[in-house]
Scaffold this motif. Structure first.
Motif, short mmCIF file in Angstrom:
data_model
loop_
_atom_site.label_atom_id
_atom_site.label_comp_id
_atom_site.label_asym_id
_atom_site.label_seq_id
_atom_site.Cartn_x
_atom_site.Cartn_y
_atom_site.Cartn_z
N ASP A 1 -11.61 -0.29 4.99
CA ASP A 1 -10.40 -1.08 5.26
C ASP A 1 -9.73 -0.48 6.49
O ASP A 1 -9.83 0.73 6.74
CB ASP A 1 -9.44 -1.03 4.06
CG ASP A 1 -8.40 -2.16 4.11
OD1 ASP A 1 -8.55 -3.15 3.35
OD2 ASP A 1 -7.44 -2.06 4.91
N ASN B 1 -5.08 -6.18 -4.42
CA ASN B 1 -3.96 -6.66 -3.61
C ASN B 1 -4.42 -7.97 -2.97
O ASN B 1 -4.59 -8.06 -1.77
CB ASN B 1 -3.59 -5.62 -2.54
CG ASN B 1 -2.36 -6.05 -1.77
OD1 ASN B 1 -1.45 -6.66 -2.31
ND2 ASN B 1 -2.35 -5.76 -0.47
N SER B 2 -4.65 -8.96 -3.82
CA SER B 2 -5.28 -10.21 -3.37
C SER B 2 -4.96 -11.28 -4.40
O SER B 2 -3.93 -11.22 -5.06
CB SER B 2 -6.80 -9.98 -3.26
OG SER B 2 -7.31 -9.46 -4.48
N ILE C 1 -13.23 -9.68 -0.45
CA ILE C 1 -12.34 -10.50 -1.28
C ILE C 1 -11.03 -10.76 -0.53
O ILE C 1 -10.26 -9.83 -0.25
CB ILE C 1 -12.05 -9.79 -2.63
CG1 ILE C 1 -13.35 -9.52 -3.40
CG2 ILE C 1 -11.08 -10.62 -3.48
CD1 ILE C 1 -14.14 -10.76 -3.81
N TYR D 1 0.82 -1.21 0.00
CA TYR D 1 0.00 0.00 0.00
C TYR D 1 0.86 1.26 0.00
O TYR D 1 0.48 2.28 -0.58
CB TYR D 1 -0.98 0.00 1.18
CG TYR D 1 -2.04 -1.08 1.05
CD1 TYR D 1 -2.67 -1.33 -0.17
CD2 TYR D 1 -2.42 -1.86 2.14
CE1 TYR D 1 -3.63 -2.32 -0.30
CE2 TYR D 1 -3.38 -2.85 2.02
CZ TYR D 1 -3.98 -3.08 0.80
OH TYR D 1 -4.93 -4.06 0.67
N ALA E 1 -12.94 -4.61 3.68
CA ALA E 1 -11.50 -4.82 3.50
C ALA E 1 -11.15 -4.59 2.03
O ALA E 1 -10.59 -5.46 1.36
CB ALA E 1 -11.05 -6.18 4.00
N ASP F 1 -12.44 -0.73 11.16
CA ASP F 1 -12.10 -2.10 11.55
C ASP F 1 -13.32 -2.98 11.33
O ASP F 1 -14.35 -2.81 11.99
CB ASP F 1 -11.70 -2.10 13.03
CG ASP F 1 -11.34 -3.49 13.52
OD1 ASP F 1 -11.39 -4.45 12.73
OD2 ASP F 1 -11.01 -3.60 14.72
N ALA F 2 -13.20 -3.92 10.41
CA ALA F 2 -14.35 -4.76 10.05
C ALA F 2 -14.68 -5.79 11.11
O ALA F 2 -15.68 -6.50 10.98
CB ALA F 2 -14.08 -5.45 8.72
C1 LIG Z 1 -5.52 -9.56 0.80
S1 LIG Z 1 -5.99 -7.90 1.10
C2 LIG Z 1 -7.42 -7.77 0.04
C3 LIG Z 1 -7.74 -6.35 -0.33
C4 LIG Z 1 -8.85 -6.19 -1.38
N1 LIG Z 1 -10.05 -6.89 -0.99
C5 LIG Z 1 -8.38 -6.60 -2.74
O1 LIG Z 1 -8.94 -7.57 -3.29
O2 LIG Z 1 -7.48 -5.96 -3.26
C6 LIG Z 1 -6.72 -8.00 2.72
C7 LIG Z 1 -7.16 -6.66 3.28
O3 LIG Z 1 -7.76 -6.84 4.55
C8 LIG Z 1 -7.52 -5.65 5.29
N2 LIG Z 1 -7.81 -5.93 6.71
C9 LIG Z 1 -7.15 -6.73 7.56
N3 LIG Z 1 -7.72 -6.71 8.78
C10 LIG Z 1 -8.78 -5.86 8.70
C11 LIG Z 1 -9.77 -5.41 9.62
N4 LIG Z 1 -9.77 -5.85 10.88
N5 LIG Z 1 -10.71 -4.55 9.18
C12 LIG Z 1 -10.70 -4.10 7.90
N6 LIG Z 1 -9.80 -4.48 6.99
C13 LIG Z 1 -8.85 -5.36 7.37
C14 LIG Z 1 -6.07 -5.36 4.99
O4 LIG Z 1 -5.71 -4.03 5.33
C15 LIG Z 1 -6.03 -5.65 3.49
O5 LIG Z 1 -6.29 -4.49 2.75
#
Ligand SMILES: C[S@@+](CC[C@H](N)C(=O)[O-])C[C@H]1O[C@@H](n2cnc3c(N)ncnc32)[C@H](O)[C@@H]1O
Length: 273
Positions: A89, A40-41, A135, A17, A67, A117-118
């Protein structure tokens, strides 16, 4: 919007990021994913097109992407379907990048990104969204029943939930593989069948479950190779420890996926009442 109560995002999320909008990281994404949609997945544009066939999105409808990372996948959905999107996110840099990308592609009027925070209660009224997507991130939320119950609250009756779970245990794993594969914050490894049970417990009806491990195996290896071919410059930017850590993460992610030991599934569920 509240800050995270869970562990802060770590490891490769900071490097990716922090450098997301540079040409170097965009080139790596193009090589890894075929098309850079700002993801980013393990998600690719052709996979998103397939997922969209299972969602009923159109102008006037609203999507919550939980997220959302740097926002690319949600913005592509907004552009493709005409719907409005809200992305949340916990990573502040990801959200800043998402807002900047929304403005750059002229979607700021239909796309909003917030830090949240999800794992906690989300600041939206009941029945706010037609669709919720998540995702490759549900694995970061340790209390899955609570998270899916919150998503159920936020869905309109008739609304749909789509999420991918990329660390479903489908074979033997060593402690070293688990440690490397869980090196960026909180990770919840679950057996196959667990997600279906939680979906049902939360009162949603499962419409579809499909094995989408092949995308993860392909993207992990392609991303590792794309980064390896730019090793010297990435070591300068990220530092040796972060670079090596991410390469090891991608190598293990690719191997356990190719061997069918750690799998990725997509689930689509509907709120009927
Ligand atoms: C593998 S990345 C996927 C990002 C996005 N969905 C994509 O497809 O590009 C996982 C994401 O989960 C977020 N994440 C992790 N813990 C989280 C939380 N407690 N609340 C919200 N987001 C969270 C991370 O910051 C990251 O951006």
């Amino acid at each position: 919007m509240g800050k995270s109560n869970s562990l802060p995002p770590a490891g490769h999320y900071n490097a990716n990021y922090g450098n997301f909008q540079t040409e170097l990281y965009a080139q790596i994404r193009r090589e890894a994913f075929g098309e850079d949609i700002g993801q980013n997945s393990w998600h690719t544009s052709d996979e998103q097109d397939r997922f969209l066939e299972w969602l009923d999105l159109s102008p006037g409808k609203t999507l919550l992407d939980v997220a959302c990372g740097a926002g690319g996948p949600a913005l592509r959905i907004a552009a493709t379907t005409g719907c409005s999107v809200v992305g949340i996110d916990v990573h502040e840099q990801a959200v800043t990048t998402a807002s900047s990308l929304a403005a750059q592609c002229g979607l700021a009027g239909r796309a909003e990104f917030r830090a949240a925070d999800a794992t906690g209660p989300l600041p939206f009224p009941d029945a706010s969204f037609d669709t919720i997507t998540c995702i490759d991130a549900i694995n970061h939320f340790s209390d899955r029943p609570r998270v899916i119950a919150e998503w159920t609250r936020l869905l309109k009756v008739g609304g749909r939930l789509l999420f991918t779970d990329p660390i479903t245990v489908t074979g033997p794993l060593t402690n070293a593989e688990v440690a490397v594969r869980s090196s960026a914050g909180v990770y919840l490894f679950v057996p196959h069948g667990y997600d279906e049970r939680v979906i049902a417990q939360c009162g949603l009806q499962l419409l579809l479950c499909e094995d989408v491990t092949a995308n993860m195996a392909m993207v992990a290896e392609a991303r590792r190779a794309a980064r390896a071919s730019r090793c010297a410059v990435l070591r300068e930017i990220e530092g040796d420890q972060a670079y090596d850590g991410q390469q090891e993460f991608l190598a293990v992610a690719a191997r356990v996926a190719q061997e069918g030991r750690l799998s990725r599934f997509v689930y689509v569920a509907k709120r009927f009442s």
